[in-house]
Design a protein around this motif. Structure first.
Motif, PDB file in Angstrom:
ATOM      1  N   GLY A 455     -11.956  -5.047 -26.685  1.00 40.10           N
ATOM      2  CA  GLY A 455     -12.239  -3.634 -26.947  1.00 40.10           C
ATOM      3  C   GLY A 455     -13.320  -3.056 -26.052  1.00 40.10           C
ATOM      4  N   ALA A 456     -14.357  -2.476 -26.682  1.00 38.48           N
ATOM      5  CA  ALA A 456     -15.401  -1.766 -25.930  1.00 38.48           C
ATOM      6  C   ALA A 456     -16.121  -2.702 -24.956  1.00 38.48           C
ATOM      7  CB  ALA A 456     -16.399  -1.144 -26.901  1.00 38.48           C
ATOM      8  N   TYR A 457     -16.249  -3.951 -25.333  1.00 41.90           N
ATOM      9  CA  TYR A 457     -16.929  -4.939 -24.472  1.00 41.90           C
ATOM     10  C   TYR A 457     -16.222  -5.014 -23.116  1.00 41.90           C
ATOM     11  CZ  TYR A 457     -18.954  -9.536 -23.290  1.00 41.90           C
ATOM     12  OH  TYR A 457     -19.612 -10.574 -22.690  1.00 41.90           O
ATOM     13  N   TYR A 458     -14.894  -5.107 -23.181  1.00 43.51           N
ATOM     14  CA  TYR A 458     -14.075  -5.202 -21.960  1.00 43.51           C
ATOM     15  C   TYR A 458     -14.166  -3.897 -21.164  1.00 43.51           C
ATOM     16  CZ  TYR A 458      -9.686  -6.074 -19.307  1.00 43.51           C
ATOM     17  OH  TYR A 458      -8.738  -6.268 -18.340  1.00 43.51           O
ATOM     18  N   ARG A 459     -14.137  -2.766 -21.890  1.00 40.11           N
ATOM     19  CA  ARG A 459     -14.192  -1.467 -21.188  1.00 40.11           C
ATOM     20  C   ARG A 459     -15.521  -1.304 -20.447  1.00 40.11           C
ATOM     21  NH1 ARG A 459     -11.412   0.076 -25.732  1.00 40.11           N
ATOM     22  NH2 ARG A 459     -13.208   0.933 -26.829  1.00 40.11           N
ATOM     23  N   VAL A 460     -16.607  -1.762 -21.066  1.00 37.48           N
ATOM     24  CA  VAL A 460     -17.920  -1.647 -20.403  1.00 37.48           C
ATOM     25  C   VAL A 460     -17.939  -2.512 -19.133  1.00 37.48           C
ATOM     26  CG1 VAL A 460     -20.383  -2.210 -20.628  1.00 37.48           C
ATOM     27  CG2 VAL A 460     -19.214  -1.010 -22.470  1.00 37.48           C
ATOM     28  N   LEU A 461     -17.395  -3.715 -19.231  1.00 30.52           N
ATOM     29  CA  LEU A 461     -17.365  -4.572 -18.035  1.00 30.52           C
ATOM     30  C   LEU A 461     -16.547  -3.917 -16.922  1.00 30.52           C
ATOM     31  CD1 LEU A 461     -16.964  -8.225 -19.403  1.00 30.52           C
ATOM     32  CD2 LEU A 461     -19.024  -7.108 -18.584  1.00 30.52           C
ATOM     33  N   LYS A 462     -15.455  -3.263 -17.316  1.00 29.25           N
ATOM     34  CA  LYS A 462     -14.619  -2.582 -16.310  1.00 29.25           C
ATOM     35  C   LYS A 462     -15.396  -1.452 -15.636  1.00 29.25           C
ATOM     36  CE  LYS A 462      -9.827  -3.005 -17.107  1.00 29.25           C
ATOM     37  NZ  LYS A 462      -8.604  -2.380 -17.494  1.00 29.25           N
TER      38      LYS A 462
END
Ligand SMILES: Cc1cc2nc3c(=O)[nH]c(=O)nc-3n(C[C@H](O)[C@H](O)[C@H](O)COP(=O)(O)OP(=O)(O)OC[C@H]3O[C@@H](n4cnc5c(N)ncnc54)[C@H](O)[C@@H]3O)c2cc1C
Length: 481
Positions: A455-462
Protein backbone atom coordinates in the motif's frame (compact mmCIF):
# COMPACT_ATOMS: atom_id res chain seq x y z
CA UNK A 1 25.47 -29.91 -27.65
CA UNK A 2 22.68 -28.63 -29.89
CA UNK A 3 20.97 -27.27 -26.80
CA UNK A 4 24.06 -25.21 -25.87
CA UNK A 5 24.54 -23.94 -29.44
CA UNK A 6 20.96 -22.72 -29.61
CA UNK A 7 21.33 -21.14 -26.15
CA UNK A 8 24.45 -19.26 -27.31
CA UNK A 9 22.68 -18.18 -30.49
CA UNK A 10 19.74 -16.91 -28.45
CA UNK A 11 22.08 -14.96 -26.16
CA UNK A 12 24.00 -13.53 -29.12
CA UNK A 13 20.81 -12.29 -30.70
CA UNK A 14 20.00 -10.46 -27.43
CA UNK A 15 23.41 -8.80 -27.14
CA UNK A 16 23.82 -5.32 -28.50
CA UNK A 17 26.76 -3.06 -27.95
CA UNK A 18 26.58 0.48 -26.65
CA UNK A 19 27.27 3.37 -29.03
CA UNK A 20 31.05 3.65 -29.58
CA UNK A 21 31.22 7.16 -28.15
CA UNK A 22 29.66 5.96 -24.87
CA UNK A 23 32.14 3.08 -24.52
CA UNK A 24 34.98 5.50 -25.28
CA UNK A 25 33.73 8.05 -22.75
CA UNK A 26 33.48 5.35 -20.06
CA UNK A 27 36.96 3.99 -20.98
CA UNK A 28 38.39 7.49 -20.72
CA UNK A 29 37.11 7.64 -17.14
CA UNK A 30 38.20 4.25 -15.79
CA UNK A 31 40.95 3.26 -18.24
CA UNK A 32 40.64 0.66 -21.01
CA UNK A 33 41.67 -2.28 -18.83
CA UNK A 34 38.69 -1.65 -16.56
CA UNK A 35 36.10 -1.93 -19.34
CA UNK A 36 35.05 -4.99 -21.29
CA UNK A 37 32.47 -5.57 -23.97
CA UNK A 38 33.62 -9.15 -24.67
CA UNK A 39 30.67 -11.46 -25.09
CA UNK A 40 32.04 -14.09 -22.72
CA UNK A 41 32.35 -11.51 -19.92
CA UNK A 42 28.90 -10.12 -20.56
CA UNK A 43 27.30 -13.55 -20.49
CA UNK A 44 29.14 -14.39 -17.24
CA UNK A 45 27.58 -11.39 -15.51
CA UNK A 46 24.09 -12.41 -16.58
CA UNK A 47 24.29 -15.31 -14.11
CA UNK A 48 24.29 -14.87 -10.36
CA UNK A 49 23.51 -17.26 -7.48
CA UNK A 50 19.84 -16.68 -8.25
CA UNK A 51 18.16 -19.17 -10.54
CA UNK A 52 16.05 -16.49 -12.23
CA UNK A 53 16.57 -15.24 -15.79
CA UNK A 54 18.61 -12.06 -16.08
CA UNK A 55 19.60 -9.76 -18.93
CA UNK A 56 23.01 -9.67 -20.62
CA UNK A 57 24.85 -6.39 -19.96
CA UNK A 58 26.35 -4.52 -22.91
CA UNK A 59 29.47 -3.47 -21.06
CA UNK A 60 31.20 -4.30 -17.77
CA UNK A 61 33.01 -1.49 -15.98
CA UNK A 62 35.09 -1.77 -12.81
CA UNK A 63 35.36 1.75 -11.35
CA UNK A 64 38.02 2.61 -8.77
CA UNK A 65 36.43 5.55 -6.95
CA UNK A 66 33.18 7.33 -6.14
CA UNK A 67 34.25 10.05 -8.57
CA UNK A 68 34.45 7.51 -11.42
CA UNK A 69 31.06 6.06 -10.44
CA UNK A 70 29.60 9.56 -10.45
CA UNK A 71 30.94 10.40 -13.91
CA UNK A 72 29.63 7.12 -15.35
CA UNK A 73 26.18 7.77 -13.89
CA UNK A 74 26.14 11.19 -15.53
CA UNK A 75 26.94 9.62 -18.91
CA UNK A 76 24.23 6.99 -18.36
CA UNK A 77 21.72 9.71 -17.52
CA UNK A 78 22.59 11.80 -20.57
CA UNK A 79 22.25 8.77 -22.84
CA UNK A 80 19.39 7.07 -20.93
CA UNK A 81 21.35 3.83 -20.55
CA UNK A 82 20.46 1.59 -17.59
CA UNK A 83 23.11 0.90 -14.96
CA UNK A 84 23.31 -2.17 -12.73
CA UNK A 85 25.51 -2.40 -9.61
CA UNK A 86 27.20 -5.75 -9.03
CA UNK A 87 28.76 -6.78 -5.71
CA UNK A 88 29.66 -10.43 -6.19
CA UNK A 89 26.31 -11.69 -7.50
CA UNK A 90 25.85 -14.01 -4.51
CA UNK A 91 22.27 -12.98 -3.69
CA UNK A 92 19.72 -15.78 -4.13
CA UNK A 93 16.87 -13.44 -5.03
CA UNK A 94 16.35 -12.34 -8.67
CA UNK A 95 18.82 -9.53 -9.40
CA UNK A 96 17.20 -8.51 -12.71
CA UNK A 97 20.28 -7.26 -14.54
CA UNK A 98 18.77 -5.12 -17.34
CA UNK A 99 19.43 -6.16 -20.92
CA UNK A 100 22.21 -4.09 -22.55
CA UNK A 101 23.01 -2.11 -19.42
CA UNK A 102 26.34 -0.80 -18.18
CA UNK A 103 27.20 -3.11 -15.30
CA UNK A 104 29.31 -1.57 -12.53
CA UNK A 105 31.35 -4.32 -10.90
CA UNK A 106 32.52 -2.94 -7.53
CA UNK A 107 35.48 -5.38 -7.28
CA UNK A 108 38.12 -2.65 -7.76
CA UNK A 109 36.79 -0.64 -4.84
CA UNK A 110 38.15 -3.02 -2.25
CA UNK A 111 40.25 -1.09 0.25
CA UNK A 112 39.95 -1.00 3.99
CA UNK A 113 40.37 2.73 4.53
CA UNK A 114 40.50 3.54 8.23
CA UNK A 115 40.22 1.84 11.60
CA UNK A 116 39.20 4.49 14.11
CA UNK A 117 39.77 3.28 17.66
CA UNK A 118 38.37 6.52 19.10
CA UNK A 119 34.94 6.11 17.48
CA UNK A 120 35.21 2.29 17.36
CA UNK A 121 34.50 2.17 13.65
CA UNK A 122 36.03 1.03 10.40
CA UNK A 123 35.55 2.73 7.04
CA UNK A 124 35.80 0.53 3.96
CA UNK A 125 35.23 0.64 0.22
CA UNK A 126 31.90 -0.93 -0.71
CA UNK A 127 33.47 -3.64 -2.88
CA UNK A 128 35.53 -5.21 -0.09
CA UNK A 129 34.46 -8.65 1.22
CA UNK A 130 33.53 -9.16 4.88
CA UNK A 131 36.06 -11.86 5.72
CA UNK A 132 38.92 -9.61 4.54
CA UNK A 133 37.81 -6.74 6.78
CA UNK A 134 37.34 -9.00 9.77
CA UNK A 135 40.66 -10.79 9.44
CA UNK A 136 42.56 -7.47 9.34
CA UNK A 137 40.55 -6.18 12.31
CA UNK A 138 41.22 -9.32 14.34
CA UNK A 139 44.98 -8.81 14.03
CA UNK A 140 44.43 -5.53 15.90
CA UNK A 141 42.19 -7.04 18.58
CA UNK A 142 38.87 -5.95 17.06
CA UNK A 143 36.09 -7.58 15.09
CA UNK A 144 32.82 -6.72 13.37
CA UNK A 145 29.70 -7.35 15.48
CA UNK A 146 28.27 -9.20 12.45
CA UNK A 147 29.61 -10.08 9.03
CA UNK A 148 27.14 -9.48 6.22
CA UNK A 149 25.53 -12.49 4.56
CA UNK A 150 26.63 -16.05 5.15
CA UNK A 151 28.89 -16.00 2.10
CA UNK A 152 31.49 -14.13 4.17
CA UNK A 153 34.41 -14.87 1.89
CA UNK A 154 32.65 -13.82 -1.28
CA UNK A 155 29.94 -11.22 -0.69
CA UNK A 156 30.76 -7.52 -0.54
CA UNK A 157 30.01 -5.03 2.22
CA UNK A 158 28.10 -2.80 -0.24
CA UNK A 159 26.08 -5.69 -1.69
CA UNK A 160 25.16 -6.99 1.76
CA UNK A 161 24.08 -3.56 2.97
CA UNK A 162 22.11 -2.98 -0.23
CA UNK A 163 20.41 -6.36 0.16
CA UNK A 164 20.00 -6.07 3.95
CA UNK A 165 21.63 -9.45 4.34
CA UNK A 166 20.93 -11.56 7.40
CA UNK A 167 24.33 -12.00 9.00
CA UNK A 168 26.27 -14.62 10.90
CA UNK A 169 25.73 -13.60 14.55
CA UNK A 170 22.40 -11.77 14.11
CA UNK A 171 21.02 -12.99 17.49
CA UNK A 172 23.35 -10.83 19.55
CA UNK A 173 24.83 -8.49 16.95
CA UNK A 174 21.66 -7.41 15.11
CA UNK A 175 21.19 -7.36 11.38
CA UNK A 176 23.66 -5.99 8.80
CA UNK A 177 22.10 -2.53 8.86
CA UNK A 178 22.43 -2.28 12.66
CA UNK A 179 26.21 -2.17 12.25
CA UNK A 180 26.19 0.60 9.67
CA UNK A 181 27.02 4.08 10.93
CA UNK A 182 27.36 6.18 7.78
CA UNK A 183 27.45 5.59 4.03
CA UNK A 184 28.97 7.37 1.08
CA UNK A 185 26.50 7.10 -1.79
CA UNK A 186 26.50 8.24 -5.40
CA UNK A 187 22.94 9.15 -6.34
CA UNK A 188 21.50 8.23 -9.77
CA UNK A 189 22.09 11.85 -10.88
CA UNK A 190 25.81 11.43 -10.19
CA UNK A 191 25.79 13.61 -7.08
CA UNK A 192 27.69 12.16 -4.11
CA UNK A 193 26.65 12.40 -0.46
CA UNK A 194 27.68 11.12 2.96
CA UNK A 195 24.91 10.22 5.40
CA UNK A 196 24.73 10.90 9.17
CA UNK A 197 27.46 12.82 11.00
CA UNK A 198 29.69 12.65 7.92
CA UNK A 199 27.22 14.91 6.05
CA UNK A 200 28.82 17.78 7.96
CA UNK A 201 31.66 18.98 5.69
CA UNK A 202 33.80 19.33 8.83
CA UNK A 203 32.51 16.09 10.34
CA UNK A 204 33.56 12.44 10.38
CA UNK A 205 31.52 9.25 10.05
CA UNK A 206 30.68 8.17 13.61
CA UNK A 207 26.97 8.84 14.36
CA UNK A 208 24.03 7.67 12.29
CA UNK A 209 21.04 9.40 13.89
CA UNK A 210 21.58 13.13 13.42
CA UNK A 211 20.64 15.96 11.02
CA UNK A 212 17.01 14.83 10.85
CA UNK A 213 15.77 11.53 9.44
CA UNK A 214 17.96 8.47 9.09
CA UNK A 215 19.10 8.77 5.47
CA UNK A 216 21.53 5.86 5.94
CA UNK A 217 18.49 3.60 6.33
CA UNK A 218 17.15 4.62 2.92
CA UNK A 219 20.01 2.77 1.24
CA UNK A 220 20.02 -0.31 3.50
CA UNK A 221 18.00 -3.01 1.74
CA UNK A 222 17.44 -0.72 -1.27
CA UNK A 223 18.94 -3.29 -3.68
CA UNK A 224 20.66 -0.40 -5.41
CA UNK A 225 17.42 1.38 -6.34
CA UNK A 226 18.34 4.74 -4.80
CA UNK A 227 22.11 5.03 -5.17
CA UNK A 228 25.46 3.28 -5.48
CA UNK A 229 27.02 2.70 -2.06
CA UNK A 230 30.71 3.49 -2.47
CA UNK A 231 31.97 3.56 1.15
CA UNK A 232 30.61 2.34 4.46
CA UNK A 233 31.54 3.08 8.05
CA UNK A 234 30.77 0.13 10.32
CA UNK A 235 30.83 -0.40 14.07
CA UNK A 236 33.66 -2.47 15.50
CA UNK A 237 34.04 -4.20 18.86
CA UNK A 238 36.86 -5.64 20.94
CA UNK A 239 37.26 -9.39 20.40
CA UNK A 240 35.42 -11.04 23.31
CA UNK A 241 37.62 -12.78 25.88
CA UNK A 242 35.73 -16.04 25.68
CA UNK A 243 33.76 -18.03 23.16
CA UNK A 244 32.00 -21.35 23.72
CA UNK A 245 29.38 -23.60 22.17
CA UNK A 246 26.33 -25.70 22.98
CA UNK A 247 24.13 -27.99 20.91
CA UNK A 248 20.79 -29.56 21.86
CA UNK A 249 18.38 -31.81 20.01
CA UNK A 250 14.62 -31.71 20.64
CA UNK A 251 12.10 -34.45 19.94
CA UNK A 252 9.42 -31.79 19.49
CA UNK A 253 10.03 -28.62 17.46
CA UNK A 254 7.49 -26.56 19.44
CA UNK A 255 9.50 -27.21 22.61
CA UNK A 256 12.64 -26.15 20.77
CA UNK A 257 10.95 -22.90 19.68
CA UNK A 258 9.94 -22.17 23.28
CA UNK A 259 13.47 -22.83 24.53
CA UNK A 260 14.85 -20.53 21.82
CA UNK A 261 12.45 -17.78 22.86
CA UNK A 262 13.60 -18.02 26.50
CA UNK A 263 17.27 -17.89 25.50
CA UNK A 264 16.57 -14.93 23.26
CA UNK A 265 14.54 -13.02 25.86
CA UNK A 266 17.38 -13.38 28.34
CA UNK A 267 19.96 -12.28 25.74
CA UNK A 268 22.16 -15.29 26.44
CA UNK A 269 23.44 -16.17 22.95
CA UNK A 270 25.65 -14.43 20.42
CA UNK A 271 24.13 -16.66 17.75
CA UNK A 272 21.27 -19.15 17.95
CA UNK A 273 20.37 -21.30 14.96
CA UNK A 274 17.67 -23.97 14.90
CA UNK A 275 17.61 -26.46 12.05
CA UNK A 276 14.95 -28.92 10.94
CA UNK A 277 14.57 -31.20 7.94
CA UNK A 278 17.28 -33.80 7.39
CA UNK A 279 19.15 -34.07 10.71
CA UNK A 280 22.04 -36.24 11.91
CA UNK A 281 20.08 -37.24 15.05
CA UNK A 282 16.63 -38.70 15.65
CA UNK A 283 14.86 -35.50 16.56
CA UNK A 284 12.61 -32.82 15.09
CA UNK A 285 15.02 -29.95 15.71
CA UNK A 286 18.70 -29.34 16.39
CA UNK A 287 19.75 -26.13 18.15
CA UNK A 288 23.23 -24.59 17.79
CA UNK A 289 24.25 -21.96 20.31
CA UNK A 290 27.32 -19.74 20.27
CA UNK A 291 28.10 -17.66 23.34
CA UNK A 292 30.77 -14.98 23.69
CA UNK A 293 31.56 -12.91 26.76
CA UNK A 294 34.06 -11.20 29.00
CA UNK A 295 36.49 -13.41 30.88
CA UNK A 296 34.88 -15.94 33.20
CA UNK A 297 31.27 -15.41 32.05
CA UNK A 298 30.62 -18.04 29.38
CA UNK A 299 30.27 -20.89 31.88
CA UNK A 300 27.40 -19.06 33.58
CA UNK A 301 25.70 -18.29 30.25
CA UNK A 302 25.99 -21.91 29.14
CA UNK A 303 24.57 -23.10 32.46
CA UNK A 304 21.52 -20.83 32.07
CA UNK A 305 21.04 -22.10 28.52
CA UNK A 306 21.35 -25.70 29.72
CA UNK A 307 18.68 -25.17 32.38
CA UNK A 308 16.29 -23.73 29.77
CA UNK A 309 16.94 -26.43 27.17
CA UNK A 310 16.60 -29.32 29.62
CA UNK A 311 13.33 -27.84 30.92
CA UNK A 312 11.97 -28.10 27.37
CA UNK A 313 13.19 -31.67 26.85
CA UNK A 314 16.45 -30.78 25.07
CA UNK A 315 19.21 -33.41 24.89
CA UNK A 316 22.86 -32.30 24.98
CA UNK A 317 24.75 -33.08 21.77
CA UNK A 318 28.33 -32.89 20.53
CA UNK A 319 29.42 -29.31 19.69
CA UNK A 320 31.98 -30.02 16.94
CA UNK A 321 29.51 -29.05 14.20
CA UNK A 322 28.54 -25.85 16.03
CA UNK A 323 32.19 -24.86 16.49
CA UNK A 324 33.04 -25.56 12.83
CA UNK A 325 29.98 -23.65 11.68
CA UNK A 326 30.99 -20.55 13.65
CA UNK A 327 34.71 -20.66 12.99
CA UNK A 328 35.06 -21.92 9.42
CA UNK A 329 34.56 -19.26 6.79
CA UNK A 330 33.54 -21.29 3.81
CA UNK A 331 30.23 -22.95 2.96
CA UNK A 332 29.77 -23.60 6.64
CA UNK A 333 26.04 -24.43 6.47
CA UNK A 334 26.83 -28.13 6.16
CA UNK A 335 28.18 -28.10 9.73
CA UNK A 336 24.70 -27.30 11.04
CA UNK A 337 23.95 -30.90 10.05
CA UNK A 338 27.39 -32.23 10.99
CA UNK A 339 28.28 -32.75 7.33
CA UNK A 340 31.46 -32.04 5.44
CA UNK A 341 31.02 -29.04 3.08
CA UNK A 342 32.46 -30.92 0.09
CA UNK A 343 29.52 -33.29 -0.20
CA UNK A 344 26.75 -31.10 1.15
CA UNK A 345 25.25 -29.64 -2.02
CA UNK A 346 25.86 -32.63 -4.26
CA UNK A 347 23.15 -34.80 -5.68
CA UNK A 348 25.38 -37.28 -7.40
CA UNK A 349 26.85 -35.25 -10.25
CA UNK A 350 23.61 -33.45 -10.97
CA UNK A 351 23.67 -29.64 -10.72
CA UNK A 352 20.92 -28.36 -8.47
CA UNK A 353 19.20 -25.04 -7.89
CA UNK A 354 17.55 -23.58 -4.82
CA UNK A 355 14.52 -21.31 -5.27
CA UNK A 356 15.07 -19.77 -1.85
CA UNK A 357 12.24 -18.42 0.30
CA UNK A 358 13.09 -16.55 3.49
CA UNK A 359 11.88 -13.90 5.89
CA UNK A 360 11.60 -12.62 9.46
CA UNK A 361 8.77 -13.97 11.61
CA UNK A 362 7.67 -13.56 15.20
CA UNK A 363 7.65 -16.55 17.55
CA UNK A 364 3.91 -17.12 16.88
CA UNK A 365 4.40 -16.54 13.15
CA UNK A 366 7.15 -19.17 13.11
CA UNK A 367 4.91 -21.69 14.84
CA UNK A 368 2.06 -21.03 12.41
CA UNK A 369 4.26 -21.23 9.33
CA UNK A 370 6.05 -24.36 10.50
CA UNK A 371 2.73 -26.22 10.77
CA UNK A 372 1.67 -25.01 7.32
CA UNK A 373 5.03 -25.89 5.83
CA UNK A 374 5.14 -29.50 7.05
CA UNK A 375 1.64 -30.10 5.67
CA UNK A 376 2.74 -28.63 2.33
CA UNK A 377 6.01 -30.59 2.30
CA UNK A 378 4.24 -33.91 2.92
CA UNK A 379 2.67 -33.49 -0.55
CA UNK A 380 5.55 -31.69 -2.28
CA UNK A 381 8.17 -34.31 -1.44
CA UNK A 382 6.30 -36.86 -3.55
CA UNK A 383 6.10 -34.62 -6.62
CA UNK A 384 7.66 -35.95 -9.82
CA UNK A 385 10.59 -33.51 -9.56
CA UNK A 386 11.95 -35.24 -6.42
CA UNK A 387 12.80 -32.12 -4.43
CA UNK A 388 15.28 -32.40 -1.59
CA UNK A 389 14.67 -30.43 1.59
CA UNK A 390 18.12 -29.24 2.63
CA UNK A 391 17.12 -26.69 5.18
CA UNK A 392 14.28 -25.36 7.22
CA UNK A 393 16.52 -23.20 9.35
CA UNK A 394 15.83 -20.38 11.77
CA UNK A 395 18.47 -17.75 12.55
CA UNK A 396 17.15 -16.11 15.70
CA UNK A 397 17.19 -12.34 15.59
CA UNK A 398 16.51 -10.00 18.50
CA UNK A 399 12.73 -9.90 18.12
CA UNK A 400 11.95 -13.11 16.26
CA UNK A 401 13.64 -15.41 13.82
CA UNK A 402 14.75 -15.39 10.20
CA UNK A 403 13.45 -18.50 8.48
CA UNK A 404 15.34 -19.84 5.48
CA UNK A 405 13.75 -22.59 3.41
CA UNK A 406 16.25 -24.37 1.20
CA UNK A 407 14.69 -26.85 -1.24
CA UNK A 408 16.83 -28.26 -4.03
CA UNK A 409 15.70 -29.27 -7.53
CA UNK A 410 17.70 -30.75 -10.39
CA UNK A 411 18.73 -28.23 -13.05
CA UNK A 412 18.67 -31.00 -15.64
CA UNK A 413 15.05 -32.00 -15.06
CA UNK A 414 12.88 -30.44 -17.79
CA UNK A 415 10.07 -28.55 -16.10
CA UNK A 416 11.75 -28.49 -12.68
CA UNK A 417 12.72 -24.84 -13.02
CA UNK A 418 9.16 -23.62 -13.61
CA UNK A 419 7.91 -25.93 -10.91
CA UNK A 420 10.59 -24.74 -8.45
CA UNK A 421 9.69 -21.10 -9.08
CA UNK A 422 6.01 -21.89 -8.43
CA UNK A 423 7.03 -23.54 -5.17
CA UNK A 424 8.90 -20.36 -4.25
CA UNK A 425 5.78 -18.25 -4.93
CA UNK A 426 3.68 -20.55 -2.76
CA UNK A 427 6.22 -20.38 0.05
CA UNK A 428 6.28 -16.57 -0.09
CA UNK A 429 2.47 -16.50 0.02
CA UNK A 430 2.60 -18.68 3.15
CA UNK A 431 5.33 -16.55 4.69
CA UNK A 432 3.50 -13.27 4.10
CA UNK A 433 0.17 -14.71 5.28
CA UNK A 434 1.87 -15.58 8.60
CA UNK A 435 3.05 -11.98 9.01
CA UNK A 436 6.51 -12.64 7.56
CA UNK A 437 8.88 -9.95 6.30
CA UNK A 438 11.61 -10.84 3.78
CA UNK A 439 14.92 -9.00 4.24
CA UNK A 440 16.38 -9.20 0.72
CA UNK A 441 13.82 -8.24 -1.90
CA UNK A 442 15.72 -8.28 -5.20
CA UNK A 443 14.05 -7.13 -8.38
CA UNK A 444 11.65 -7.88 -11.21
CA UNK A 445 8.23 -9.49 -10.94
CA UNK A 446 9.22 -11.39 -7.79
CA UNK A 447 9.92 -8.11 -5.97
CA UNK A 448 6.84 -6.40 -7.38
CA UNK A 449 4.60 -9.22 -6.14
CA UNK A 450 5.91 -8.78 -2.61
CA UNK A 451 6.14 -5.00 -2.47
CA UNK A 452 2.92 -4.10 -4.29
CA UNK A 453 0.85 -5.47 -1.40
CA UNK A 454 2.34 -2.88 0.98
CA UNK A 455 0.00 0.00 0.00
CA UNK A 456 1.21 3.46 1.02
CA UNK A 457 4.65 2.10 1.95
CA UNK A 458 5.20 0.96 -1.65
CA UNK A 459 3.81 4.21 -3.07
CA UNK A 460 6.22 6.28 -0.95
CA UNK A 461 9.18 4.21 -2.15
CA UNK A 462 8.03 4.75 -5.74
CA UNK A 463 7.85 8.50 -5.16
CA UNK A 464 11.37 8.50 -3.71
CA UNK A 465 12.62 6.49 -6.68
CA UNK A 466 10.98 8.87 -9.14
CA UNK A 467 12.43 11.96 -7.52
CA UNK A 468 15.98 10.55 -7.17
CA UNK A 469 16.03 8.75 -10.49
CA UNK A 470 13.50 10.37 -12.88
CA UNK A 471 14.87 8.51 -15.91
CA UNK A 472 14.86 5.18 -14.04
CA UNK A 473 18.54 4.63 -14.88
CA UNK A 474 19.85 2.88 -11.77
CA UNK A 475 18.93 -0.76 -11.10
CA UNK A 476 15.53 -0.42 -12.81
CA UNK A 477 13.07 -2.91 -11.35
CA UNK A 478 14.92 -3.22 -8.02
CA UNK A 479 12.40 -3.55 -5.15
CA UNK A 480 9.74 -3.83 -7.88
CA UNK A 481 9.69 -0.01 -8.21
C1 LIG B 1 27.07 -19.72 0.26
C2 LIG B 1 26.13 -18.56 0.43
C3 LIG B 1 25.63 -18.27 1.68
C4 LIG B 1 24.76 -17.18 1.87
N1 LIG B 1 24.30 -16.91 3.12
C5 LIG B 1 23.50 -15.85 3.32
C6 LIG B 1 23.05 -15.52 4.63
O1 LIG B 1 23.37 -16.19 5.60
N2 LIG B 1 22.25 -14.44 4.78
C7 LIG B 1 21.89 -13.67 3.70
O2 LIG B 1 21.17 -12.68 3.88
N3 LIG B 1 22.31 -13.95 2.46
C8 LIG B 1 23.11 -15.00 2.25
N4 LIG B 1 23.54 -15.29 0.98
C9 LIG B 1 23.14 -14.41 -0.12
C10 LIG B 1 24.17 -13.29 -0.41
O3 LIG B 1 25.46 -13.68 -0.01
C11 LIG B 1 23.86 -11.99 0.27
O4 LIG B 1 22.63 -11.48 -0.15
C12 LIG B 1 24.99 -10.96 0.00
O5 LIG B 1 24.98 -10.03 0.99
C13 LIG B 1 24.98 -10.31 -1.36
O6 LIG B 1 26.23 -9.65 -1.54
P1 LIG B 1 26.91 -9.42 -2.96
O7 LIG B 1 28.10 -8.57 -2.73
O8 LIG B 1 27.14 -10.70 -3.66
O9 LIG B 1 25.79 -8.57 -3.68
P2 LIG B 1 25.08 -8.85 -5.08
O10 LIG B 1 24.45 -10.19 -5.03
O11 LIG B 1 26.01 -8.58 -6.18
O12 LIG B 1 23.98 -7.71 -5.06
C14 LIG B 1 22.86 -7.75 -4.24
C15 LIG B 1 22.01 -6.50 -4.51
O13 LIG B 1 22.69 -5.35 -4.03
C16 LIG B 1 22.96 -4.42 -5.09
N5 LIG B 1 24.29 -3.88 -4.85
C17 LIG B 1 25.46 -4.56 -4.82
N6 LIG B 1 26.46 -3.74 -4.49
C18 LIG B 1 25.93 -2.51 -4.33
C19 LIG B 1 26.45 -1.23 -4.00
N7 LIG B 1 27.75 -1.05 -3.75
N8 LIG B 1 25.60 -0.18 -3.94
C20 LIG B 1 24.27 -0.33 -4.18
N9 LIG B 1 23.72 -1.52 -4.50
C21 LIG B 1 24.54 -2.60 -4.56
C22 LIG B 1 22.86 -5.23 -6.36
O14 LIG B 1 22.51 -4.42 -7.46
C23 LIG B 1 21.77 -6.23 -5.99
O15 LIG B 1 20.51 -5.64 -6.14
C24 LIG B 1 24.40 -16.37 0.77
C25 LIG B 1 24.91 -16.66 -0.50
C26 LIG B 1 25.77 -17.74 -0.68
C27 LIG B 1 26.30 -18.00 -2.05
Amino acid sequence: MLKYLSLTAALLSRCELLPDDVVKAVSDIVGKRNVTTDLIDRISYSKSCSVDESGVPACIVTPRSADEVSRILKIANNNEIPIFVWGRGTAFVPLSVPENCILLDMANMNKMLKVDEETMSVTVDAGVVWAAVNSILRKRGFELPVQGGGALVSCTVGGSIASSAVPHGITGGGTTGDSVLNLEVVLPSGETLWTGSAANPSGTPFERYCFGPDLTGLFIGSCGAFGVITKATLKIEKIPDEEDFACYSFKNYEHAYKAALEIQKNRLARFLVLVQGSLPVKAEALMHIIVTSKEGETAKLLEEIRTICLAYGGVEEDTTGTRNYWRSHNVMYSWLRWEDPKEYYRRGDIPVFCPEASGFLTFSGLLKLTKLFWEYWSKLKNSKYSPILKGFDIYYSRNGGYLWIDILFSLLDPGALDFGLKVRSTLYEMLLSCGGAPATIGGGEHAKKIMSRLGAYYRVLKLIKRSLDPKNILNPGALGL
